[in-house]
Design a protein around this motif. Sequence first.
Motif, short mmCIF file in Angstrom:
data_model
loop_
_atom_site.label_atom_id
_atom_site.label_comp_id
_atom_site.label_asym_id
_atom_site.label_seq_id
_atom_site.Cartn_x
_atom_site.Cartn_y
_atom_site.Cartn_z
N ALA A 42 0.85 -1.20 0.00
CA ALA A 42 0.00 0.00 0.00
C ALA A 42 0.88 1.24 0.00
N ASP A 43 0.37 2.30 -0.62
CA ASP A 43 1.09 3.57 -0.67
C ASP A 43 1.14 4.19 0.72
N PHE A 44 2.30 4.71 1.11
CA PHE A 44 2.46 5.29 2.45
C PHE A 44 1.56 6.50 2.65
N LYS A 45 1.51 7.39 1.64
CA LYS A 45 0.81 8.65 1.83
C LYS A 45 -0.70 8.53 1.58
N THR A 46 -1.08 7.86 0.50
CA THR A 46 -2.50 7.81 0.12
C THR A 46 -3.21 6.58 0.66
N SER A 81 -6.66 3.08 13.25
CA SER A 81 -5.99 3.66 14.41
C SER A 81 -4.75 2.88 14.80
N PHE A 82 -4.69 1.62 14.39
CA PHE A 82 -3.57 0.75 14.75
C PHE A 82 -2.53 0.66 13.62
N CYS A 83 -2.64 1.50 12.62
CA CYS A 83 -1.70 1.47 11.50
C CYS A 83 -0.26 1.65 12.01
N THR A 84 0.65 0.87 11.46
CA THR A 84 2.05 0.91 11.93
C THR A 84 2.96 1.72 11.00
N ASN A 85 2.39 2.45 10.07
CA ASN A 85 3.22 3.22 9.13
C ASN A 85 4.24 4.10 9.83
N HIS A 86 3.84 4.73 10.93
CA HIS A 86 4.74 5.65 11.62
C HIS A 86 5.93 4.93 12.24
N LEU A 87 5.85 3.61 12.35
CA LEU A 87 6.96 2.84 12.92
C LEU A 87 7.95 2.36 11.86
N LEU A 88 7.59 2.52 10.59
CA LEU A 88 8.38 1.95 9.52
C LEU A 88 9.36 2.93 8.89
N LEU A 89 9.20 4.23 9.22
CA LEU A 89 10.11 5.26 8.71
C LEU A 89 10.63 6.09 9.87
N ASP A 90 11.87 6.51 9.79
CA ASP A 90 12.39 7.40 10.82
C ASP A 90 12.06 8.85 10.50
N SER A 91 12.54 9.78 11.30
CA SER A 91 12.21 11.20 11.14
C SER A 91 12.73 11.77 9.83
N VAL A 127 6.82 2.34 -0.13
CA VAL A 127 5.50 1.76 0.11
C VAL A 127 5.57 0.82 1.30
N ARG A 128 4.41 0.49 1.81
CA ARG A 128 4.30 -0.44 2.94
C ARG A 128 4.10 -1.86 2.41
N LEU A 129 4.96 -2.76 2.82
CA LEU A 129 4.81 -4.18 2.51
C LEU A 129 4.43 -4.90 3.79
N GLU A 130 3.34 -5.66 3.75
CA GLU A 130 2.97 -6.47 4.92
C GLU A 130 2.78 -7.91 4.50
N ILE A 131 3.37 -8.80 5.30
CA ILE A 131 3.16 -10.24 5.15
C ILE A 131 2.44 -10.70 6.42
N ALA A 132 1.20 -11.15 6.25
CA ALA A 132 0.35 -11.50 7.40
C ALA A 132 0.09 -13.00 7.40
N THR A 133 0.61 -13.68 8.43
CA THR A 133 0.46 -15.13 8.55
C THR A 133 -0.66 -15.45 9.54
N ASP A 134 -1.57 -16.31 9.14
CA ASP A 134 -2.70 -16.68 10.00
C ASP A 134 -2.19 -17.51 11.19
N ILE A 135 -2.41 -16.99 12.40
CA ILE A 135 -1.99 -17.69 13.63
C ILE A 135 -3.19 -17.94 14.54
N THR A 136 -4.38 -18.02 13.95
CA THR A 136 -5.61 -18.13 14.74
C THR A 136 -5.60 -19.33 15.68
N ASP A 137 -5.21 -20.49 15.18
CA ASP A 137 -5.21 -21.69 16.02
C ASP A 137 -4.26 -21.53 17.21
N ARG A 138 -3.06 -21.02 16.93
CA ARG A 138 -2.10 -20.81 18.01
C ARG A 138 -2.60 -19.77 19.00
N LYS A 139 -3.18 -18.68 18.47
CA LYS A 139 -3.66 -17.61 19.33
C LYS A 139 -4.82 -18.09 20.20
N ASN A 140 -5.70 -18.88 19.63
CA ASN A 140 -6.82 -19.40 20.41
C ASN A 140 -6.34 -20.28 21.55
#
Length: 320
Positions: A42-46, A81-91, A127-140
């Motif tokens: 996803a685009d960082f700004k838009t 509200s939980f977007c992590t974009n601000h954690l992926l770039l420094d000042s 841009v923001r790259l996210e790799i999301a692995t399903d951990i539902t069984d482990r989390k449950n």
Amino acid sequence: MTTGKNEHNIPVRSLGSEPEKPAGDAGLKTILDNLDAMVYVADFKTHELLYMNAFGYNILGDFQQGQKCWQVLQDADSPCSFCTNHLLLDSSGNATGVHVWEFQNTVNKRWYQCRDQAITWTDGRLVRLEIATDITDRKNMELALQSAQQRAEAASLQDELTQLNNRRAFFQLGGQFLKQAKRRNTPIAAIMFDLDHFKLINDTYGHEAGDAVLREVGRLLLAEVRESDIAARIGGEEFAVLLPESSQEHAMELAERLRNTLDGLKVRYKQTMLRPTASFGVAMLSPDDDRLESLLSRADEAMYLSKADGRNRVHLFPQF
């Protein structure tokens, strides 16, 4: 499949098309589409969603050109509200590396371990790259274990028979209340009471009859005390109530109300109607009390004055 280009001249797929291959590499597309994880860009700004692999497409459906990541991934009306974009770039706007976190998706309610980072896209922008692995069984399993641990901890602080606090909980919570009262210079009252001739009930009718009485006393006590009070069974037939920010008059009034209610209590056990009574002692926190045991000792002395005076009475520890 229909394709087009957005304002950045990046190939995109239209609604209903197959996932577009990233950077025009069919081999890389095949690899990404066969991953057991969702991959998106996803685009960082838009926040425009630029790419999503087949795993994500199969879960969330296709997306249209120009759609935002929060629209497709979270079905939201604004950036998350939980977007992590601000954690992926420094000042200075440079990539900070990989950020790993866990999250429950608001659309399908499944848990994912997310691996986020800023990368350079084909047109040179970050841009923001996210790799999301399903951990539902482990989390449950983790949540079930946490719940079991919480229940076990609660059980360790509760008297199973009466559902009141047990002795351990009473002294643990009472010690905290004592420190607060000393720090704020506020009063604390303690009530102790002991069921009269309780051994006679056990010896005559059996321990099941005694347990029936104790259960009813616990129910009565829970109904009479405030939520801010600590009511506990601290011995076989011995009970205590700690009353933070309570005057002597309030403590005596409660003790007399409990005594009177117990005096009218009827506990049916098989064909027998049991009518327990109790002897009460009340004491107030002294400026010299540094330990809860000192306060309870005085309430205990007052309780034995009630027993010596004929039982089924309330006595206040003498204040000098």
